[in-house]
Design an enzyme around this catalytic site. Structure first.
Site, PDB file in Angstrom:
ATOM      1  CG  ASP A 187      45.590  49.838  35.234  1.00  8.65           C
ATOM      2  OD1 ASP A 187      44.851  49.083  34.578  1.00  8.65           O
ATOM      3  OD2 ASP A 187      45.203  50.480  36.228  1.00  8.65           O
ATOM      4  N   GLY A 235      50.336  47.488  31.218  1.00 14.10           N
ATOM      5  CA  GLY A 235      50.451  47.391  29.761  1.00 14.10           C
ATOM      6  C   GLY A 235      50.451  45.940  29.316  1.00 14.10           C
ATOM      7  CE  LYS A 236      47.656  42.881  33.722  1.00 12.76           C
ATOM      8  NZ  LYS A 236      47.747  44.182  34.400  1.00 12.76           N
ATOM      9  N   GLY A 251      41.012  45.751  32.658  1.00 10.44           N
ATOM     10  CA  GLY A 251      40.772  46.554  31.458  1.00 10.44           C
ATOM     11  C   GLY A 251      42.035  46.542  30.630  1.00 10.44           C
ATOM     12  CG  HIS A 252      43.917  43.371  29.984  1.00  9.12           C
ATOM     13  ND1 HIS A 252      44.106  42.030  30.131  1.00  9.12           N
ATOM     14  CD2 HIS A 252      44.059  43.895  31.224  1.00  9.12           C
ATOM     15  CE1 HIS A 252      44.349  41.757  31.411  1.00  9.12           C
ATOM     16  NE2 HIS A 252      44.312  42.876  32.086  1.00  9.12           N
ATOM     17  CD  GLN A 311      42.586  41.840  38.341  1.00  4.55           C
ATOM     18  OE1 GLN A 311      42.598  40.634  38.374  1.00  4.55           O
ATOM     19  NE2 GLN A 311      41.750  42.492  37.570  1.00  4.55           N
ATOM     20  CB  THR A 335      37.749  48.866  34.485  1.00  4.18           C
ATOM     21  OG1 THR A 335      38.572  47.906  33.820  1.00  4.18           O
ATOM     22  CG2 THR A 335      36.477  48.191  34.940  1.00  4.18           C
TER      23      THR A 335
HETATM   24  P1  IMO Z   1      44.152  45.209  34.970  1.00  7.65           P
HETATM   25  O1  IMO Z   1      44.036  43.761  34.584  1.00  7.65           O
HETATM   26  C1  IMO Z   1      44.295  48.215  38.113  1.00  7.65           C
HETATM   27  C2  IMO Z   1      42.105  47.377  41.821  1.00  7.65           C
HETATM   28  C3  IMO Z   1      40.941  48.285  42.141  1.00  7.65           C
HETATM   29  C4  IMO Z   1      40.994  48.268  43.654  1.00  7.65           C
HETATM   30  C5  IMO Z   1      41.380  46.826  43.960  1.00  7.65           C
HETATM   31  C6  IMO Z   1      40.211  45.914  44.312  1.00  7.65           C
HETATM   32  O2  IMO Z   1      43.534  46.153  34.027  1.00  7.65           O
HETATM   33  O3  IMO Z   1      45.583  45.556  35.289  1.00  7.65           O
HETATM   34  P2  IMO Z   1      38.306  44.819  42.821  1.00  7.65           P
HETATM   35  O4  IMO Z   1      37.234  45.463  41.988  1.00  7.65           O
HETATM   36  O5  IMO Z   1      39.212  43.918  42.045  1.00  7.65           O
HETATM   37  O6  IMO Z   1      37.765  44.180  44.050  1.00  7.65           O
HETATM   38  O7  IMO Z   1      39.185  46.063  43.344  1.00  7.65           O
HETATM   39  O8  IMO Z   1      42.028  46.348  42.798  1.00  7.65           O
HETATM   40  N1  IMO Z   1      42.064  46.731  40.493  1.00  7.65           N
HETATM   41  C7  IMO Z   1      42.819  47.102  39.445  1.00  7.65           C
HETATM   42  N2  IMO Z   1      43.660  48.129  39.302  1.00  7.65           N
HETATM   43  N3  IMO Z   1      44.143  47.345  37.100  1.00  7.65           N
HETATM   44  C8  IMO Z   1      43.325  46.287  37.235  1.00  7.65           C
HETATM   45  O9  IMO Z   1      43.255  45.307  36.321  1.00  7.65           O
HETATM   46  C9  IMO Z   1      42.570  46.139  38.436  1.00  7.65           C
HETATM   47  N4  IMO Z   1      41.668  45.255  38.885  1.00  7.65           N
HETATM   48  C10 IMO Z   1      41.380  45.607  40.148  1.00  7.65           C
HETATM   49  O10 IMO Z   1      41.128  49.572  41.632  1.00  7.65           O
HETATM   50  O11 IMO Z   1      42.028  49.093  44.119  1.00  7.65           O
HETATM   51 MG    MG Z   2      43.747  47.983  33.372  1.00 10.16          MG
END
Ligand code: IMO
Ligand code: MG
Length: 422
Positions: A12, A14-15, A39-40, A222, A298
């Site tokens: 999260d 801001g990618k 969630g982008h 992530q 998400t």
């Molecule tokens: P973006 O790409 C923030 C976190 C989940 C949890 C941990 C494991 O939008 O930055 P999972 O469902 O992957 O097994 O959960 O990872 N998590 C994220 N947190 N942004 C994300 O993606 C995330 N994808 C997984 O909240 O702590």
């Molecule tokens: Mg996100």
């Protein structure tokens, strides 16, 4: 030029916005790991789009977007995203290519994700999208790949094998009724029929593109501290979110990658459980969460908020090979009297300047802060670095000094134009 974009915190960062801006300059945009846990968010022409699987670059006409072999695909979510784009009038015909080697998320992965979380004493706080169980099956060599959905007999054999074992586990360990073969079989063959025309040898396509001197952007999902190896294990996701994942997740050699750009928020956030040394107290977290709209794209969960942690981001720079950093949501710090940046941790009388690998140390660590004065001016209309408030500039230069990296982009708002390039 082949560029990898990675998150330097816990996701999260801001990618989505950085990818959207850089997409204009490249020919291909590729997701290489993770799944619909991502969630982008992109704001284009005043409209907000949230992408979970399709690369955020799809909004740019003529760009080819790929989903690499390293991604785990929930076909129902993917189809929903494809349909959503066409109803928004975005033509993706011939522009979306999916690796046949990508693993498929099945209903039992999602349910298992939820049931396991329910049983754990130390919850991870997963997104319940089935990510962990799907990657486990991949490593266990019982996963089902996109290509399998095209062949009824192959799919039948693999699904039968899986259900034979899994239904026993669901019943005996979790008291769950298990899954009916024919339901999943029919549903997923339908997905296969729908997605067939998008499947493509992405590895060949991208390698050929590199030979033809085309430019590729690798869209990381992530963040570094959710990486399965280098994150705050076990509070991590199940994929390689660091830059190396771009190679294994697409079939592009490391020698073909030219540059890694890191993305960091001007402060820190985390969704889910796990250590977070610079986390704010409840009242200030709530204030900043509302100011920065820090709710998961998400799952809608409130994000935990804290100060910028330069120990972690420095580690991320090393792990990923980052040569340029984008600082996001700078405007959210506007109006704060004081701003803190973490420069080390104190644990049992010892000072750590490097990230301790012992999770217990990190959980018990007290941050060592550098205090800086804030600024009262609104930065959201600033377009040139020199027009930023003096204290904002000095915050950024302290970040650069501490991180030993160049800041090349500063975001002061959600839309494309709210950006300062240096
Ligand atoms: P973006 O790409 C923030 C976190 C989940 C949890 C941990 C494991 O939008 O930055 P999972 O469902 O992957 O097994 O959960 O990872 N998590 C994220 N947190 N942004 C994300 O993606 C995330 N994808 C997984 O909240 O702590
Ligand atoms: Mg996100």
């Amino acid at each position: 030029m082949n560029i990898v974009i990675v998150g330097t915190q816990w996701g999260d960062e801001g990618k989505g916005k950085v990818i959207d801006i850089l997409s204009e300059k490249v020919d291909y945009i590729v997701r290489y790991q993770g799944g619909s846990n991502a969630g982008h968010t992109v704001v284009a022409e005043g409209k907000e789009y949230i992408f979970h699987l399709i690369p955020s670059g799809i909004l740019h006409k003529g760009k080819v977007c790929c989903i690499g072999n390293g991604v785990v695909i929930d076909p129902s979510m993917l189809i929903k995203e494809i349909k959503g784009l066409s109803s928004a009038g975005i033509n993706i015909s011939g522009r979306l290519k999916i690796s046949p080697l990508a693993h498929v998320i099945l209903p039992y992965h999602k349910i298992l994700d939820e049931l396991r979380e329910g049983k754990r004493a130390n919850k991870i706080g997963t997104t319940k999208r089935g990510i962990g169980p799907c990657y486990s099956d991949k490593i266990n060599r019982c996963g089902i790949r996109m290509i399998d959905l095209l062949s009824p007999s192959v799919f039948k054999g693999k699904l039968k094998d899986n259900l034979k074992e899994k239904n026993e586990i669901f019943k005996k360990v979790y008291g769950h009724a298990g899954f009916v073969f024919s339901d999943i079989y029919k549903e997923y063959l339908n997905y296969g029929r729908f997605l067939r025309s998008y499947l493509f040898n992405v590895t060949y396509l991208l390698n050929k593109a590199i030979d033809d001197k085309k430019d590729i952007l690798f869209e990381g999902a992530q963040g570094t501290f959710l990486d399965i190896d280098f994150g705050t294990y076990p509070f991590v996701t199940s994929s390689s979110a660091t830059s190396g994942g771009a190679c294994t997740g697409t079939g592009i050699s490391p020698v073909k990658i030219d540059k890694i750009i890191g993305v960091a928020k001007a402060y820190s956030t985390r969704v889910g459980e796990g250590p977070f040394p610079t986390e704010f107290d409840d009242a200030f977290a709530q204030f900043m969460r509302n100011k920065g709209h820090e709710f998961g794209a998400t799952t809608g969960r409130p994000r935990r908020c804290g100060w910028f942690d330069s120990v972690m981001v420095r580690e991320a720079i090393l792990l990923n090979g980052i040569s340029q950093l984008a600082i996001m949501k700078m405007d959210i710090l506007d109006g704060l009297k004081n701003i803190k940046m973490c420069t080390g941790y104190r644990y049992k009388g010892k000072i750590f300047r490097q990230l301790p690998y012992d999770a217990q140390v990190l959980s018990g660590a007290r941050p060592v802060y550098q205090n800086m004065p804030g600024w009262s001016q609104n930065t959201s209309r600033v377009r040139r670095y020199k027009d930023l408030p003096v204290n904002a500039k000095s915050y950024l230069s302290r970040l650069e000094d501490s991180l030993k990296v160049r800041i090349s982009m500063i975001s002061v708002g959600s839309s494309r134009k709210d950006t300062i390039f240096i």
